[in-house]
Design a protein around this motif. Structure first.
Motif, PDB file in Angstrom:
ATOM      1  N   THR A 172       0.832  -1.201   0.000  1.00 56.79           N
ATOM      2  CA  THR A 172       0.000   0.000   0.000  1.00 56.79           C
ATOM      3  C   THR A 172       0.866   1.250   0.000  1.00 56.79           C
ATOM      4  N   ALA A 173       1.887   1.248   0.856  1.00 60.63           N
ATOM      5  CA  ALA A 173       2.773   2.410   0.937  1.00 60.63           C
ATOM      6  C   ALA A 173       3.552   2.599  -0.361  1.00 60.63           C
ATOM      7  N   LEU A 174       4.104   1.521  -0.899  1.00 59.17           N
ATOM      8  CA  LEU A 174       4.893   1.621  -2.120  1.00 59.17           C
ATOM      9  C   LEU A 174       4.030   1.984  -3.321  1.00 59.17           C
ATOM     10  N   GLY A 175       2.774   1.564  -3.288  1.00 61.52           N
ATOM     11  CA  GLY A 175       1.869   1.875  -4.390  1.00 61.52           C
ATOM     12  C   GLY A 175       1.589   3.354  -4.533  1.00 61.52           C
ATOM     13  N   ARG A 176       1.838   4.130  -3.471  1.00 64.59           N
ATOM     14  CA  ARG A 176       1.617   5.579  -3.528  1.00 64.59           C
ATOM     15  C   ARG A 176       2.801   6.326  -4.140  1.00 64.59           C
ATOM     16  N   SER A 177       3.898   5.620  -4.390  1.00 68.75           N
ATOM     17  CA  SER A 177       5.095   6.272  -4.909  1.00 68.75           C
ATOM     18  C   SER A 177       4.852   6.853  -6.294  1.00 68.75           C
ATOM     19  N   GLU A 178       5.432   8.020  -6.541  1.00 70.41           N
ATOM     20  CA  GLU A 178       5.367   8.643  -7.860  1.00 70.41           C
ATOM     21  C   GLU A 178       6.438   8.093  -8.800  1.00 70.41           C
ATOM     22  N   SER A 179       7.352   7.311  -8.258  1.00 69.05           N
ATOM     23  CA  SER A 179       8.473   6.802  -9.041  1.00 69.05           C
ATOM     24  C   SER A 179       7.997   5.776 -10.076  1.00 69.05           C
ATOM     25  N   VAL A 180       8.296   6.026 -11.346  1.00 69.89           N
ATOM     26  CA  VAL A 180       7.959   5.067 -12.393  1.00 69.89           C
ATOM     27  C   VAL A 180       8.758   3.782 -12.183  1.00 69.89           C
ATOM     28  N   GLY A 181      10.022   3.931 -11.776  1.00 66.62           N
ATOM     29  CA  GLY A 181      10.834   2.754 -11.497  1.00 66.62           C
ATOM     30  C   GLY A 181      10.241   1.894 -10.395  1.00 66.62           C
TER      31      GLY A 181
END
Length: 379
Positions: free
Chosen positions: A269-278
């Protein structure tokens, strides 16, 4: 082109599981059972092991969850002789002129052992902790200007720059760095590619399957050609190498068994909010599922279930891990930035097992100057 090997310094804490990275400071004592705090004595053990085993450099991360990379590594330089330090830092948090001065001083203090890892940042929440409120694409535009100023200052004469984010007049450092530090740079978005093409010495990607890595290499190489530049390539991976494939996969499965469903769900859930395309590309490799985590022969996506950033590991016998490194190398990957849990023990497993295998294939130098390889069980 030989293989250039680098290791990792866990300045956010270390341990035998994938979920302990931030746990070392979660109570009053500063330690949690089974977790190693990133004190200078422990980090020096890893740095000395990396140097002895033949790694060229160690990557030190940046963020609010770890120790400061500049201060930590300049201290560790006093405990080592040849090891270089790949210092991660975030443009925009300090003046580019100051960053150029810091790098020049660092090179003199360490006699030329600095490499720079430019981390533009893909998480607005983390950036706001530093007081940075620019959005994703504007951060890359600022990085473009930042690196223009840094390289301009390194020329050794007053440098003027007028941009959207920086305006400097007569910027200089007393003595330019010698040698000029190599700039490692990563980014998978459309905003990142042109910045890498203009400024990166080494474009660094996370460990996607070889076919996807080739696409990235072709993309960055074509952009760099338009700029009249040549860029080298690197990859960031974890590693679990053992005397047999069965032992390696048993270790990977143990790490997986340590992850409960709630920890995985919270991390995803936390990582899914990242703006990073990578980061989104890393998440797509496993989709949050424990099934089918071997996404390419001997490439395992289990780390990315709970860890941000690099989420894949080379898993297998020493020869199998060397095979996959050779496969990436054939695509044009020169620099391999590796890590493992715990970092001290995994450095020895790789150094005593895989490095001699790579040396026998002529992919790395036979040994660091004056030091034989240690060949053993990889304790």
């Amino acid at each position: 082109m030989t293989v250039r090997l680098h290791w990792f310094l866990p300045t956010g804490g270390d341990g035998r599981t994938l979920v302990d990275r931030h746990a070392y400071a979660s109570n009053g004592s500063g330690r949690v059972r089974g977790v190693r705090a990133p004190d200078i004595e422990y980090l020096a053990q890893i740095a000395k092991a990396a140097e002895q085993l033949g790694f060229e450099a160690v990557l030190t991360p940046t963020g609010t969850w770890c120790e400061d990379a500049w201060l930590t590594t300049v201290a560790l330089a006093q405990h080592t002789e040849r090891l270089k330090f790949l210092v991660a830092f975030r443009p925009g948090l300090i003046s580019p002129t100051l960053a150029a001065q810091m790098a020049a001083t660092y090179q003199r203090v360490t006699r030329g052992r600095l490499l720079l890892n430019v981390v533009t940042g893909g998480d607005s929440t983390e950036q706001r902790r530093f007081g940075d409120r620019l959005d994703h694409d504007h951060r890359y535009a600022r990085t473009d200007e930042f690196l223009s100023v840094v390289r301009g200052v390194w020329r050794g004469e007053p440098y003027d720059f007028q941009g959207t984010h920086y305006q400097v007049d007569g910027a200089l450092t007393a003595l330019p760095p010698d040698p000029v530090p190599q700039v490692f740079f990563g980014g998978s978005s459309a905003a990142a590619g042109p910045v890498a093409a203009r400024h990166a010495d080494v474009y660094l990607t996370w460990g996607e399957p070889p076919a996807q890595v080739k696409e990235k290499i072709d993309w960055i190489r074509s952009l760099a050609e338009r700029e009249g530049r040549t860029v080298r390539f690197g990859i960031r991976l974890h590693t679990i190498s053992r005397d047999s494939a069965a032992e390696a996969w048993a270790t990977a499965n143990r790490l997986l068994d340590d992850l409960d469903a709630d920890s995985v769900a919270a991390a995803q859930t936390a990582l899914g909010r990242s703006e990073s395309v990578g980061q989104q590309r890393m998440l797509a490799l496993h989709g949050g599922s424990r099934d089918d985590l071997e996404i390419h022969p001997n490439l395992w996506a289990g780390v990315g279930l709970v860890r941000g950033g690099a989420g894949t590991a080379l898993v297998g016998s020493h020869a199998e891990v060397a095979d996959l490194i050779e496969e990436y190398h054939a695509l044009g990957v020169e620099h391999f930035v590796l890590s493992g849990y715990p970092h001290l023990e995994e450095a020895y497993w790789f150094g005593e097992g895989v490095i001699p295998e790579l040396a026998s294939r002529g992919l790395v130098e036979t040994a660091p100057a004056g030091r034989p390889f240690l060949v053993g069980s990889g304790r």
